[in-house]
Design a protein around this motif. Sequence first.
Motif: not given
Length: 179
Positions: A54, A126, A130
């Motif tokens: 990530c 995400a 992130s």
Amino acid sequence: MNYCSACGAPVTKKVPEGDNLPRFVCEICRAIHYHNPKIVAGCIPEWGGEILLCRRAIEPKSGLWTFPAGFMEIGESIEQAAARETLEEAQAQVERISLFAVLSLPHIGQAYLVFRGPMSSPNFGAGEESLEAQLFSLSAVPWDQIAFPVVKDVLRRYVDDVTRGEFQVHVASLPDRLC
Ligand SMILES: [Zn+2]
């Protein structure tokens, strides 16, 4: 530390009786405030020969890549912490994770315990911390955009093990300049 977290009085740094390292000591309530290393739990999620990384949305190293990792919380096991970080940062579930690396960073007072294991499904995304999450083949790891030296070190060990065809548990310390 300037003030005692127990009573609010100023603290002084000194070696308590019977100890051999300086600590923050409260002269009023006599509390000794120990600062000990923190444990970081990490996970390399695997899917179809690829690994899930990530891209950090927060400082430090915002915009750079890492495997999911973060500080262990009170009340959870280290495996739970690794799985939780994977869910929080990459919205992925891992199962049957195995210990892969124990890396000490003595100069910043951290120890990384990194696991590896298969994702339960190809679902990921995400998390709040992130910018994005992405599966990478081992030949496409973005080596020049990895957030921290310890992350790069662990990923290199991972790629080496896959190349050799056998995983081992890596135990090592990172030198000062790499922390
Ligand atoms: Zn105090």
